[in-house]
Every structure is written in C-alpha cells, then in structure tokens.
Design a protein around this motif. Structure first.
Motif, PDB file in Angstrom:
ATOM      1  N   THR A 320       0.680  -1.031  -0.024  1.00  0.00           N
ATOM      2  CA  THR A 320      -0.189  -0.248   0.181  1.00  0.00           C
ATOM      3  C   THR A 320       0.581   0.982  -0.218  1.00  0.00           C
ATOM      4  N   GLY A 321       1.656   0.846   0.858  1.00  0.00           N
ATOM      5  CA  GLY A 321       3.081   2.024   1.136  1.00  0.00           C
ATOM      6  C   GLY A 321       3.990   1.733   2.030  1.00  0.00           C
ATOM      7  N   ILE A 322       4.689   3.025   1.971  1.00  0.00           N
ATOM      8  CA  ILE A 322       6.748   2.572   2.274  1.00  0.00           C
ATOM      9  C   ILE A 322       6.619   3.379   3.114  1.00  0.00           C
ATOM     10  N   VAL A 323       6.726   3.247   4.806  1.00  0.00           N
ATOM     11  CA  VAL A 323       6.448   4.096   5.710  1.00  0.00           C
ATOM     12  C   VAL A 323       8.514   4.249   5.783  1.00  0.00           C
ATOM     13  N   THR A 324       8.627   5.478   5.919  1.00  0.00           N
ATOM     14  CA  THR A 324      10.225   5.848   5.781  1.00  0.00           C
ATOM     15  C   THR A 324      10.444   7.010   6.933  1.00  0.00           C
ATOM     16  N   GLU A 325      11.407   7.390   7.118  1.00  0.00           N
ATOM     17  CA  GLU A 325      11.704   8.972   8.077  1.00  0.00           C
ATOM     18  C   GLU A 325      11.650  10.426   7.372  1.00  0.00           C
ATOM     19  N   GLY A 327       9.009  10.376   5.241  1.00  0.00           N
ATOM     20  CA  GLY A 327       7.511  10.359   4.963  1.00  0.00           C
ATOM     21  C   GLY A 327       7.223   8.952   3.607  1.00  0.00           C
ATOM     22  N   LEU A 328       5.915   9.064   4.153  1.00  0.00           N
ATOM     23  CA  LEU A 328       5.377   7.762   3.189  1.00  0.00           C
ATOM     24  C   LEU A 328       4.841   7.426   1.836  1.00  0.00           C
ATOM     25  N   ILE A 329       5.920   7.098   1.483  1.00  0.00           N
ATOM     26  CA  ILE A 329       6.454   6.663   0.037  1.00  0.00           C
ATOM     27  C   ILE A 329       4.524   5.806  -0.343  1.00  0.00           C
ATOM     28  N   SER A 330       4.396   6.282  -1.906  1.00  0.00           N
ATOM     29  CA  SER A 330       3.093   5.937  -2.733  1.00  0.00           C
ATOM     30  C   SER A 330       3.606   5.428  -3.853  1.00  0.00           C
ATOM     31  N   PRO A 331       2.670   4.256  -4.081  1.00  0.00           N
ATOM     32  CA  PRO A 331       3.208   3.738  -5.227  1.00  0.00           C
ATOM     33  C   PRO A 331       2.339   4.627  -6.977  1.00  0.00           C
ATOM     34  N   PRO A 332       3.028   5.228  -7.600  1.00  0.00           N
ATOM     35  CA  PRO A 332       3.787   4.516  -8.203  1.00  0.00           C
ATOM     36  C   PRO A 332       5.593   4.273  -7.641  1.00  0.00           C
ATOM     37  N   PHE A 333       5.983   3.182  -7.431  1.00  0.00           N
ATOM     38  CA  PHE A 333       7.413   3.473  -6.177  1.00  0.00           C
ATOM     39  C   PHE A 333       8.055   3.903  -7.423  1.00  0.00           C
ATOM     40  N   SER A 334       8.480   2.913  -8.689  1.00  0.00           N
ATOM     41  CA  SER A 334       9.525   3.476  -9.848  1.00  0.00           C
ATOM     42  C   SER A 334       9.407   4.950  -9.833  1.00  0.00           C
ATOM     43  N   GLU A 335       8.903   5.872 -10.108  1.00  0.00           N
ATOM     44  CA  GLU A 335       8.417   7.139  -9.594  1.00  0.00           C
ATOM     45  C   GLU A 335       8.508   8.152  -8.336  1.00  0.00           C
ATOM     46  N   SER A 336       8.346   7.259  -7.788  1.00  0.00           N
ATOM     47  CA  SER A 336       8.554   7.636  -5.869  1.00  0.00           C
ATOM     48  C   SER A 336       9.745   7.695  -5.137  1.00  0.00           C
ATOM     49  N   ILE A 337      10.211   6.387  -5.234  1.00  0.00           N
ATOM     50  CA  ILE A 337      11.374   5.781  -4.743  1.00  0.00           C
ATOM     51  C   ILE A 337      12.856   6.785  -5.072  1.00  0.00           C
ATOM     52  N   PRO A 338      12.815   6.536  -6.335  1.00  0.00           N
ATOM     53  CA  PRO A 338      13.705   7.452  -6.563  1.00  0.00           C
ATOM     54  C   PRO A 338      14.233   8.535  -6.414  1.00  0.00           C
ATOM     55  N   GLY A 339      13.130   9.808  -6.484  1.00  0.00           N
ATOM     56  CA  GLY A 339      13.274  10.335  -5.871  1.00  0.00           C
ATOM     57  C   GLY A 339      13.257  11.442  -3.994  1.00  0.00           C
ATOM     58  N   ALA A 340      12.905   9.743  -3.876  1.00  0.00           N
ATOM     59  CA  ALA A 340      12.598  10.295  -2.031  1.00  0.00           C
ATOM     60  C   ALA A 340      14.435  10.190  -1.523  1.00  0.00           C
ATOM     61  N   LEU A 341      15.266   8.897  -2.725  1.00  0.00           N
ATOM     62  CA  LEU A 341      16.437   9.133  -2.368  1.00  0.00           C
ATOM     63  C   LEU A 341      17.136   9.641  -2.430  1.00  0.00           C
ATOM     64  N   LYS A 342      16.826  10.644  -3.723  1.00  0.00           N
ATOM     65  CA  LYS A 342      17.295  12.065  -3.331  1.00  0.00           C
ATOM     66  C   LYS A 342      17.400  12.983  -2.176  1.00  0.00           C
TER      67      LYS A 342
END
Ligand code: MRU
Length: 345
Positions: A320-325, A327-342
């Motif tokens: 459903t979503g990945i909780v990180t320090e 904030g919440l990362i939501s699908p589509p992960f292929s877009e949201s994860i690279p953005g969060a990792l910056k």
C-alpha cells in the motif's frame, strides 16, 4: 518522546557490548567484542540482528579493527577495507550493513587519524538511529487509527534498530498517544523473533500483545478483523519490491485477499539504489538446525531435507505504501522511490 526500553548494544570501557538476542527472553547477558572478527561472528550468529542495528554495530566493528591494527603497528587503509569487506559478508540480505560500512569508509576521506574518524562515525550512526527511528515512529503512528487491530511479524523494535524501532516503533508511539490498539504478533518461525523479542520488548513497555503462530495469520485476519499489516524491511529495490523476514510475503498476499492495507517500514538506508527489482536480492539461507530443532530438542527425523531461507520478497504490487523517516512513499514506486532517495546524504 518515549523512553528507550531496551538497548541492543553499548560501547563502554573501550569494548562493544552486545545484548545477546539468542537467549532472550530467558536471560539478559552481554557479549563483548574487541575486533572486527568478534563483531562478524556476533552478526552471523544473530547475537545481534535487525537490519538497521547490524549496520551500526558493524561500523563499531570497523573502528575496533582500526584500534587493533594500530596497536599491532599495522594500521593501513587496505587493512580497514579488507575488514569492511569481511564484515559486509556476515549477512547478505540487509543492505544497511554495506551502507553503514561504506559510510565509515567515506568518513576516512581527508582524515589523518583513521581510528578516531571511524569511532566518531560509529557514534554518529548510533545517534542518528535514535533520531530517524523517532521520526519514522511518529510518521507511522499517524496511519494507525484509534482502536486499530494490527498484525506484524519478526521484530522491528528497539532491539532491531538501536532506537525506537520502525513498524513496532509506530505501534509504541500510537499506544503512548492513547490509541487503544491491539497488536497481533506472528511468532516468526524458525528464529522466533516475534515470540521471543517482540513480545519481550512490549512486555517491558507494558503494552499488550497477542501472539499467534505464523500459520494462524489468515484465520486471525478473518476472525479478529485485522485493520493493518505493518512490517519491517531488509532491502527495498527501486521498483518497491521488498525483502523482509520469511513469512512476510504470505502476509502481503493475505492482506491483499482481505483488502487490508499492508505497509513495510524502512529508513532510506534500507533502499538499494543499485537494484531495479527484487529478483536481484540475495536471500540468506540459514542452518537447517534452526528448523530441525526446538532449542536442543530434535523435532524432525534425522536426515530430513530442509529449506531455510531467512527472508522473502514481497512484490511492489501488494504494498500500500512504504513508511520512511522522510514520510510515506506511495505507488507508483518506480517514480516515488528514486525521488525520495535524493534526500540520502
Ligand atoms: O533475521 P533478522 O532477525 O535480522 O531479520 C530482521 C527483519 O526481517 C526485520 O523485520 C527487519 O530487519 C527490519 S528491522 C527494523
């Protein structure tokens, strides 16, 4: 702020002391480490376990190696790099181990005193664990409604992080916010992190928990009206596929069937920027003895074949979503994860 109920390690009197998680909850004993080899064995043998904390403990291991090498008059960059490779090989799945050691190696840049630089870096990582686990627990508590019935697996609390925890940290924070939650913990065969460690940590905090065997998860979702499944993570690929403790995948499949939100919790250091998908995650296989024996008692005939993977990979489509320090990362992960990792240092 919640008081830290348990500390999985402490650096005192020039030695690293690890709370021996193999014998909890029966005994509270400490294992002393004075070299990278001691730390390697402690991680491999699960004296200390849990993705984030093994990284920090390994960072202390690298410092101990520098101190030992200095005493022997053999402190070189090559020796430290060799020790880092050795420590990284202690457990293959959690990416935090190599992340923490890479950071320690980077901390040597431009420093004359390698021993001091590695010590300061290990201490920094220890302090950071407290800060980011507080953030992730606070953010995670926001997705937990009053009265929620939550299912979890393995141990994602202070013992696994050296801070407040991740998924369990959020439950602890929600409880302290007076949300009357009910926690159901899978015992987590074969190593029993749920039965031995999660139940023990919650007992220290006087938070009620209901223990189930892993095979009872579907029936518990059906009969107890589980509202949320909250778990940890050991390595997350760029597409959101998530490796976590064996048994997590079946919880995700069941959650999908029962339409229950399923959230892994992880610091950004648990994301692997080099992996496009979960297919490339290396899964640790452990000693068959963990399945064939309960304590010292054999429970299957000798000669029985065993498959003992310590982790499984949940495909992103079940998350459903990945909780990180951060904030919440939501699908589509292929877009949201690279953005969060910056936001990673
Ligand atoms: O084999 P373990 O006990 O080290 O596995 C730990 C887990 O799978 C946890 O869920 C994960 O490391 C996240 S801990 C915050």
């Amino acid at each position: 702020m919640v008081d830290l109920p348990v500390q999985p390690f402490r650096f005192k009197g020039g030695k690293l002391h690890l709370l021996d998680q193999r014998v909890l909850p029966w005994k509270k004993t400490w294992v002393k480490c004075q070299s990278a080899r001691d730390v390697f064995l402690a991680i491999r043998q699960m004296v200390v376990r849990g993705a984030p904390v093994i990284g920090t403990v390994a960072a202390y291991g690298l410092f101990l190696e520098a101190r030992k090498a200095k005493k022997e008059g053999q402190l070189t960059r090559q020796r430290i790099e060799k020790a880092a490779r050795f420590l990284k090989s202690a457990r293959p799945t959690a990416v935090n181990l190599s992340w923490a050691l890479e950071r320690s190696l980077q901390s040597l840049e431009g420093k004359e005193d390698m021993e001091q630089a590695l010590f300061e870096e290990a201490q920094r990582q220890e302090r950071e664990n407290i800060a980011w686990t507080e953030k992730i627990s606070r953010i995670g508590a926001e997705i937990i409604p009053h009265g929620a019935r939550i299912l979890t697996i393995c141990n994602t609390g202070p013992l696994a992080t050296g801070g407040y925890g991740t998924a369990l940290g959020a439950m602890i924070f929600a409880w302290n916010q007076k949300k009357k939650i009910q926690i159901f913990a899978c015992e987590t065969r074969p190593y029993l992190q749920g039965a031995r460690l999660t139940a023990w940590e919650l007992k220290q905090l006087k938070i009620p928990v209901t223990l189930i065997t892993d095979g009872m998860a579907a029936w518990t979702m059906e009969k107890k009206g589980i509202d949320l499944v909250l778990v940890g993570a050991d390595r997350i690929a760029l597409n959101g596929d998530t490796a976590n403790k064996i048994g997590t995948l079946q919880l995700a499949i069941l959650a999908h069937h029962f339409r229950i939100p399923f959230y892994p919790f992880a610091p950004l250091s648990s994301f692997d920027p080099h992996l496009a998908s979960g297919e490339e995650i290396s899964i640790e296989e452990r000693n068959p003895r963990e399945i064939l024996f309960l304590g010292n008692s054999r429970i299957a005939p000798s000669g029985t074949e065993v498959f003992n993977p310590a982790f499984d990979v949940t495909p992103a489509k079940l998350i459903t979503g990945i909780v990180t320090e951060e904030g919440l990362i939501s699908p589509p992960f292929s877009e949201s994860i690279p953005g969060a990792l910056k936001k990673l240092p």
